[in-house]
Motif scaffolding. Structure first.
Motif, PDB file in Angstrom:
ATOM      1  N   TYR A 122       0.831  -1.203   0.000  1.00  0.00           N
ATOM      2  CA  TYR A 122       0.000   0.000   0.000  1.00  0.00           C
ATOM      3  C   TYR A 122       0.867   1.256   0.000  1.00  0.00           C
ATOM      4  CZ  TYR A 122      -3.801  -3.138   1.538  1.00  0.00           C
ATOM      5  OH  TYR A 122      -4.723  -4.149   1.643  1.00  0.00           O
ATOM      6  N   LEU A 123       1.871   1.281   0.891  1.00  0.00           N
ATOM      7  CA  LEU A 123       2.692   2.482   1.051  1.00  0.00           C
ATOM      8  C   LEU A 123       3.707   2.655  -0.071  1.00  0.00           C
ATOM      9  CD1 LEU A 123       3.392   2.310   4.891  1.00  0.00           C
ATOM     10  CD2 LEU A 123       2.137   4.130   3.724  1.00  0.00           C
ATOM     11  N   LEU A 246      -5.720   5.571  10.486  1.00  0.00           N
ATOM     12  CA  LEU A 246      -7.173   5.393  10.497  1.00  0.00           C
ATOM     13  C   LEU A 246      -7.638   4.605   9.280  1.00  0.00           C
ATOM     14  CD1 LEU A 246      -8.479   8.833  11.801  1.00  0.00           C
ATOM     15  CD2 LEU A 246      -7.440   6.921  13.035  1.00  0.00           C
ATOM     16  N   SER A 247      -6.995   4.836   8.151  1.00  0.00           N
ATOM     17  CA  SER A 247      -7.304   4.066   6.944  1.00  0.00           C
ATOM     18  C   SER A 247      -6.085   4.083   6.035  1.00  0.00           C
ATOM     19  CB  SER A 247      -8.526   4.640   6.210  1.00  0.00           C
ATOM     20  OG  SER A 247      -8.263   5.950   5.743  1.00  0.00           O
ATOM     21  N   LEU A 248      -5.898   2.984   5.305  1.00  0.00           N
ATOM     22  CA  LEU A 248      -4.779   2.871   4.371  1.00  0.00           C
ATOM     23  C   LEU A 248      -5.094   1.776   3.373  1.00  0.00           C
ATOM     24  CD1 LEU A 248      -1.870   3.450   3.393  1.00  0.00           C
ATOM     25  CD2 LEU A 248      -1.064   1.805   5.108  1.00  0.00           C
ATOM     26  N   THR A 254      -5.308   7.968   5.672  1.00  0.00           N
ATOM     27  CA  THR A 254      -5.708   8.952   6.674  1.00  0.00           C
ATOM     28  C   THR A 254      -4.965   8.667   7.967  1.00  0.00           C
ATOM     29  OG1 THR A 254      -7.933   9.168   5.720  1.00  0.00           O
ATOM     30  CG2 THR A 254      -7.615   9.952   7.973  1.00  0.00           C
ATOM     31  N   LEU A 255      -4.278   9.682   8.488  1.00  0.00           N
ATOM     32  CA  LEU A 255      -3.492   9.559   9.708  1.00  0.00           C
ATOM     33  C   LEU A 255      -4.032  10.507  10.771  1.00  0.00           C
ATOM     34  CD1 LEU A 255       0.093   9.656   8.106  1.00  0.00           C
ATOM     35  CD2 LEU A 255      -1.289   7.631   8.631  1.00  0.00           C
ATOM     36  N   LEU A 272      -4.966  13.811   5.475  1.00  0.00           N
ATOM     37  CA  LEU A 272      -5.564  12.993   4.427  1.00  0.00           C
ATOM     38  C   LEU A 272      -4.705  13.082   3.166  1.00  0.00           C
ATOM     39  CD1 LEU A 272      -7.994  13.796   6.411  1.00  0.00           C
ATOM     40  CD2 LEU A 272      -9.471  13.167   4.486  1.00  0.00           C
ATOM     41  N   PHE A 273      -4.217  11.927   2.703  1.00  0.00           N
ATOM     42  CA  PHE A 273      -3.347  11.860   1.532  1.00  0.00           C
ATOM     43  C   PHE A 273      -3.930  10.896   0.494  1.00  0.00           C
ATOM     44  CE2 PHE A 273      -0.423  12.527   5.200  1.00  0.00           C
ATOM     45  CZ  PHE A 273       0.032  13.794   4.865  1.00  0.00           C
TER      46      PHE A 273
END
Length: 277
Positions: A122-123, A246-248, A254-255, A272-273
């Protein structure tokens, strides 16, 4: 005395090496890079090269294997690669006389046969991935309620307002997550040189909200660098290096951050990215 201890240590290594070593130089001598007997071999499963790699050093030198995410100093080791494709494993050997020799080993991973955390993909995508602010959201930075909100719920900023909080880190700025050294590079828009550090994550550190539902699915940590606008504004704009995830997924992230001791609906900050086009 130091040389004697080193020689004894090297003798132990030779005796317990993965395979018998024959016709080697005597203890105390040095070998050259072209004399190295080192291999990096993927384990083949169902005809495909898996992401489990066997590292073997049959040379009379101390080992250092740099495979991107980490460095192994074992004579022989088995490691996991976290993304498919071609990769380079850099071996450095330390001779008894203190000289170093190097050799690059190429490996190919056909598939992730052995499980790895999907967050690496993901990252970092297939090796590295660029992230930018998610301008499609109603706001991409601000504060709200800890354990209550999942995005800025109180003071909310759009992408054009971010440079006022962290110069050069607003619209047009980016972050690059890479599996090479687990590195994070932050690119600015105001001429400031890019800053680079490392990142890690721990998906066992979940956080539940007041109703027992999962609010944060893990924690992202950084060192020597922050995410874009990675500051806690009401704590003197101090750098933030630990974020609740929070989500990925492959497309969005979202961090959140809260000061130590914050209770439910106390102040939290949100980022939010999205992945770059």
């Amino acid at each position: 005395m130091k040389n004697i201890i080193y020689a004894l240590y090297m003798l132990v290594i030779v005796l317990v090496a993965c395979d018998p070593i024959e016709n080697r130089d005597s203890i105390g001598g040095a070998i050259s890079a072209d004399q190295l007997d080192v291999t990096a071999t993927p384990i083949v499963v169902n005809g495909k090269k898996s992401n489990k790699i066997v590292l073997t050093n049959n040379s009379p030198v101390l080992s250092s294997w740099d495979y991107g995410l980490k460095i192994s100093q074992k004579q022989c080791d088995t490691i996991l690669m976290v993304v498919p494709g071609n990769a380079t494993i850099a071996f450095t050997g330390l001779n008894p006389d203190g000289s170093k020799i190097t050799k690059d080993l190429q490996v190919t991973v056909d598939e992730l046969t052995y499980p790895v955390a999907p967050q690496w993909g993901y990252l970092c995508g297939s090796g590295q991935k660029t992230w930018v602010w998610d301008e499609t959201a109603s706001s991409c930075f601000g504060n709200g309620g800890y354990l209550g909100n999942n995005s800025p719920g109180w003071w909310a900023l759009k992408i054009g307002e971010l440079d006022g909080q962290a110069a050069g880190e607003g619209e047009g700025a980016s972050m690059v997550f890479s599996t090479t050294g687990a590195s994070l590079t932050k690119n600015y828009t105001n001429g400031t040189a890019a800053s680079k550090g490392k990142f890690d994550f721990d998906m066992s550190k979940t956080t539940a909200d007041g109703n027992g539902a999962t609010w944060a699915q893990g924690v992202l940590t950084t060192s020597n660098v922050t995410v874009l606008c990675g500051i806690s504004i009401n704590e003197g704009k101090k750098n933030v290096n630990s974020y609740d995830i929070l989500s990925l997924d492959n497309d969005k992230m979202t961090l959140s951050y809260h000061a130590p001791g914050t209770g439910g609906w106390g102040e939290a900050w949100f980022w939010l990215f999205r992945k770059a086009d």
